[in-house]
Each structure stands twice: as structure tokens, then as C-alpha cells.
Design an enzyme around this catalytic site. Structure first.
Site, PDB file in Angstrom:
ATOM      1  NE  ARG A 124     -10.406  78.054 -57.884  1.00 33.95           N
ATOM      2  CZ  ARG A 124      -9.817  77.111 -56.531  1.00 33.95           C
ATOM      3  NH1 ARG A 124      -9.364  76.210 -57.055  1.00 33.95           N
ATOM      4  NH2 ARG A 124      -9.882  77.502 -55.116  1.00 33.95           N
ATOM      5  CE1 TYR A 125     -14.148  75.620 -57.529  1.00 37.97           C
ATOM      6  CE2 TYR A 125     -14.944  76.753 -59.597  1.00 37.97           C
ATOM      7  CZ  TYR A 125     -14.342  76.871 -58.160  1.00 37.97           C
ATOM      8  OH  TYR A 125     -14.779  77.661 -57.275  1.00 37.97           O
ATOM      9  NE  ARG A 128     -16.514  72.649 -61.239  1.00 36.85           N
ATOM     10  CZ  ARG A 128     -17.188  73.080 -60.527  1.00 36.85           C
ATOM     11  NH1 ARG A 128     -17.636  74.296 -59.792  1.00 36.85           N
ATOM     12  NH2 ARG A 128     -16.249  72.582 -59.368  1.00 36.85           N
ATOM     13  CB  CYS A 137     -19.598  90.628 -75.180  1.00 36.75           C
ATOM     14  SG  CYS A 137     -19.222  89.393 -74.532  1.00 36.75           S
ATOM     15  CB  CYS A 141     -22.098  93.827 -68.749  1.00 40.78           C
ATOM     16  SG  CYS A 141     -23.169  92.639 -70.203  1.00 40.78           S
ATOM     17  CB  CYS A 144     -17.601  92.661 -67.822  1.00 36.97           C
ATOM     18  SG  CYS A 144     -17.168  91.224 -68.385  1.00 36.97           S
ATOM     19  NE  ARG A 146     -14.059  85.388 -67.666  1.00 32.47           N
ATOM     20  CZ  ARG A 146     -14.694  83.985 -67.742  1.00 32.47           C
ATOM     21  NH1 ARG A 146     -15.843  84.530 -68.883  1.00 32.47           N
ATOM     22  NH2 ARG A 146     -15.378  83.938 -67.144  1.00 32.47           N
ATOM     23  CG  ASP A 305     -17.201  88.491 -58.981  1.00 30.35           C
ATOM     24  OD1 ASP A 305     -17.213  88.302 -58.010  1.00 30.35           O
ATOM     25  OD2 ASP A 305     -17.094  87.692 -60.239  1.00 30.35           O
ATOM     26  CG  ASP A 342     -17.115  84.329 -57.846  1.00 26.29           C
ATOM     27  OD1 ASP A 342     -16.999  82.564 -57.751  1.00 26.29           O
ATOM     28  OD2 ASP A 342     -17.880  84.078 -58.993  1.00 26.29           O
ATOM     29  CE  LYS A 349     -19.963  80.337 -58.593  1.00 28.04           C
ATOM     30  NZ  LYS A 349     -18.918  80.102 -59.989  1.00 28.04           N
TER      31      LYS A 349
END
Ligand code: SF4
Length: 419
Positions: A124-125, A128, A137, A141, A144, A146, A305, A342, A349
Site C-alpha cells: 500500500r505504501y 513497506r 492465530c 480476537c 480483528c 483482517r 476498524d 485507519d 492512517k
């Protein structure tokens, strides 16, 4: 005298047929924690008295449920019958996850799928990438972000997908940082991680590797001497942890964090503000102080999010800003996490900062007169000078060249000392 954190309880249902001695030796083995994870409603009933909402959650949730015995013991320690216990809200599905009336919920709130360059790589950037090394996982959570990928039982990338991701990183010479994420990369074995890190370190333009993990929170026994030594061979590796509540900082978690830091891995914590979990400045303050004491920088405090099934957990932006404003006066800059949101659909961000400026007069050419009110009500004026014509001299290509030769010299020295 050395300060000791409170150890986590060691509880495993007696019906599981493990003698106390055998349990004591198995408990500290992270692979045992993985193998004996709670995945079915009946597993959770051995630890918690489930409420009607939680029972419905198991039937209706579209997102996997899983928890280590360690984290279940910690969450059930204070009140096995309290469905609103903060740690329990993080790990337990609830009927609200499948509510029909929602504010704004998506499977992929950050628009990551749009930025997938290969099946396992989000770019995206410019400098990175996010390398989704596994979707697994040890605790799923409920908030989450994602959910479009995590928990799909895909585990480590298949060989062609893995190679494709590496090829992409190799070809894009502007990439400086690789963030290993998923899923949780520390659920992979040392051998697999070692391979991933070795392959990345062969790519000259990759400078920084980040490891995003919740294992120090939910399975701190994963952080072994072997692991931290192996990571050190691939330095610099930054560890991004994910503590949300001071109760998660047990003696075991503190030992895990100290291992990282003592072996030279900088550790940063990213937390998410959540209703009923930590949406009070005093809770964030307690967490931040403890983290800083352990040499972990409280880094981000995220606005949750709008991921599917999280409406009941998401704080209002106004509530989050109130927490941030209160923290401003109570915590030093070192301990203060930055509140950040986000922007949905891949907007990146946006920092959320309390409004301290209450008036601005004049313009940039002539200079401005700006009035501020501090966190405790002190009001004063800052007179900003007119815009200057002096610009700092810039020779970007020379800086770049110098940095490249410094890095070459450093890696030559490192190889020499290892040899
Ligand atoms: S550890 Fe991270 S990726 Fe895994 S469920 Fe939690 S928030 Fe999602």
C-alpha cells in the site's frame, strides 16, 4: 528489589485427564498450548459459565473461535461468570457479532484485498509491504481487522505463493521494510521463521523487518531463548506486540518481553481502544506505564476498524479523543501512545489529536497569532513568525549513497565477526 508482575493462573479442566505434575511441565511448552487450544463451545464451558449471548455467538459468528489454555485461565481468573470481563470480551463470540442493524461493517475495512500484489503480499505504501506469512492465530480476537483472511485454515503460505511474494519484494527496490503479519507469525516454528528471515535478508534493499504478534500476550511461553537468538541473527527485527489491558501483563508476559529487549529487539506495542475493555484513560495509563517499565514503547492506540461483527466493541471517536486528552497530562511522551484511525478502504492512517488550538489570527506570510489551551486549562498565545525563505540544503542522492555504503560496511563487518 526487582519488581515482579503477578503470575498468570495455571488452570486446566480436571476432566482433561492431566495430573497436576504433568500439567505443570506441559504448561510452559508453547506447542502444548497450541495443541490443547480451546476451539469448541464445550471447551470454553470448562472455563466459563457461558451467557445466552455467548452461546448464540458460538452458533452465529462467521469468524473462527480459538484460545490458548493460558489466556483462557487468565480471562476466567477473576469471574468465570462475568460475561463482561475485559479479556473475555476480547476472546468470546457474542450474539452482537451477527447483529442485523450495523453502523458500518466490512470483512476488509482497510481495503487490503485491493492492494494485494500477490496472494500473500499487501503493498500500500511505497517503502513497506505486509507479508501475510500465515493466517493462523492462537487466539482469534473478536475485533480483528483482517477477518477477510485470518482464520481461513490456510496456515503457512504454499511454496509457489511464498516464492511469488519473495520475487515481488526482490523486484521492488523501493521496499525498505517488510512487516511479517497474518495471522500471527510467531505461531510458525523457529525453522520456518528462520527460513523466511534468511530469504528476506538476502534482499539487499530490505532494511527493517517487523514482526507483528500477539503471542507474548496469549502464549508468552512461545518466546524462548532459541527464538530470540535466531531473530538476532537477522537483526534489525522490530517486534510489534498487541497488549490491550494491564491484566495481560503477567509475570510470564514480562519475562517474554524482557527476552526480546535483552537480545536487542526493539519492542513497540499497538493497542486497540475497545468498549468495556480499556475505554478509560486510567486503564490505558496503567498499561502504558507497565509497558514502558519493561522497555516497551506504547506506540499506537487504534480506533477500532469497522470490521464485521465489531459494532458493540467500537468506541466513538469522541470517546477515544477524550481518553487521549486525559492521557496527555498524565503520561510522559515516552509512555503516551498515539491515537490513530485507519481511513476505511485503504486511505492510510489519520492521527487523531485533541483540539488544543482554540484560535488562529493572521496569515502565513505575515505571521500568525495562535491561542492554545493545554490539557489542564492553561491558556496562552504562540506568535508564529512569517514564513521564512531559508530552506535547508538538500542533497538526497548523496544521503542515499552514503547510507548504502554504510550498510555495506556494516554487513561486511557482521559477516566477518560471525565467520
Ligand atoms: S492476533 Fe491479530 S490477526 Fe490474529 S485475530 Fe488477533 S487481531 Fe486478528
Amino acid at each position: 528489589m526487582r519488581f515482579e508482575f503477578r503470575p498468570a493462573p495455571m488452570r486446566f479442566p480436571s476432566s482433561a485427564g492431566l495430573e497436576p505434575e504433568a500439567l505443570a511441565s506441559a504448561w510452559g511448552d508453547w506447542t502444548w498450548q497450541m495443541r490443547r487450544s480451546l476451539t469448541h463451545r464445550s471447551d470454553f464451558e470448562a472455563y466459563f459459565e457461558l451467557s445466552p449471548s455467548e452461546r448464540r455467538g458460538f452458533e452465529l459468528s462467521g469468524f473462527q473461535v480459538r484460545c490458548t489454555p493460558y489466556y483462557a485461565a487468565l480471562a476466567s481468573e477473576t469471574a468465570a461468570g462475568d460475561e463482561f470481563d475485559p479479556l473475555r470480551l476480547i476472546l468470546m463470540p457474542r450474539a452482537e457479532e451477527s447483529a442485523e442493524q450495523v453502523t458500518q461493517e466490512q470483512w476488509d475495512p482497510l481495503g487490503e484485498r485491493r492492494n494485494l500484489k500477490t496472494p500473500r503480499l499487501v503493498h500500500r505504501y511505497p517503502d513497506r509491504v505486509l507479508f501475510l506469512v500465515t493466517d493462523f492465530c492462537s487466539v482469534y480476537c473478536r475485533y480483528c481487522t483482517r477477518k477477510h483472511f485470518t482464520g481461513g485454515e490456510l496456515a503457512f503460505a504454499r511454496e509457489p505463493e511464498y516464492r511469488e511474494a519473495l520475487e515481488y519484494i526482490r523486484a521492488q527496490t523501493g521496499i525498505r521494510e517488510v512487516i511479517l503479519s497474518g495471522g500471527d507469525p510467531l505461531t510458525l516454528s523457529d525453522a520456518i521463521l528462520d527460513r523466511v528471515l534468511s530469504d528476506l535478508r538476502k534482499i539487499e534493499h530490505v532494511e527493517i523487518i517487523r514482526l507483528g504478534t500477539r503471542m507474548p500476550v496469549v502464549c508468552p511461553m512461545r518466546v524462548t531463548e532459541d527464538l530470540v537468538r535466531m531473530l538476532k541473527r537477522h537483526k534489525p527485527v522490530y517486534v510489534m506486540t498487541h497488549f490491550n489491558h494491564p491484566r495481560e501483563l503477567t509475570q510470564e508476559a514480562a519475562v517474554a518481553l524482557e527476552k526480546f529487549v535483552d537480545h536487542g529487539h526493539p519492542v513497540f506495542n499497538q493497542m486497540v481502544l475497545l468498549n468495556g475493555v480499556n475505554n478509560d484513560a486510567r486503564i490505558v495509563q496503567a498499561l502504558s506505564r507497565r509497558l514502558l517499565y519493561l522497555r516497551v514503547k506504547p506506540y499506537y492506540m487504534f480506533q477500532c476498524d469497522p470490521s464485521r461483527g465489531t459494532d458493540h466493541l467500537r468506541t466513538s471517536v469522541e470517546d477515544s479523543l477524550r481518553v487521549q486528552r486525559e492521557l496527555w497530562g498524565r503520561l510522559s511522551g515516552l509512555a503516551l501512545p498515539q491515537l490513530s484511525l485507519d481511513i476505511p478502504d485503504g486511505g492510510g492512517k489519520a492521527g487523531l489529536v485533541p483540539q488544543f488550538e482554540i484560535q488562529c489570527e493572521g496569515d502565513e506570510q505575515q505571521g500568525t497569532r495562535r491561542t492554545y489551551v493545554g490539557w489542564d486549562g492553561v491558556e496562552s498565545v504562540y506568535i508564529s513568525p512569517p514564513r521564512s525563505r531559508w530552506r535547508a540544503p538538500l542533497d538526497a542522492s548523496a544521503y542515499e549513497e552514503e547510507w548504502r555504503s554504510l550498510r555495506h560496511a556494516q554487513s561486511r563487518d557482521a559477516q566477518h565477526s560471525e565467520g
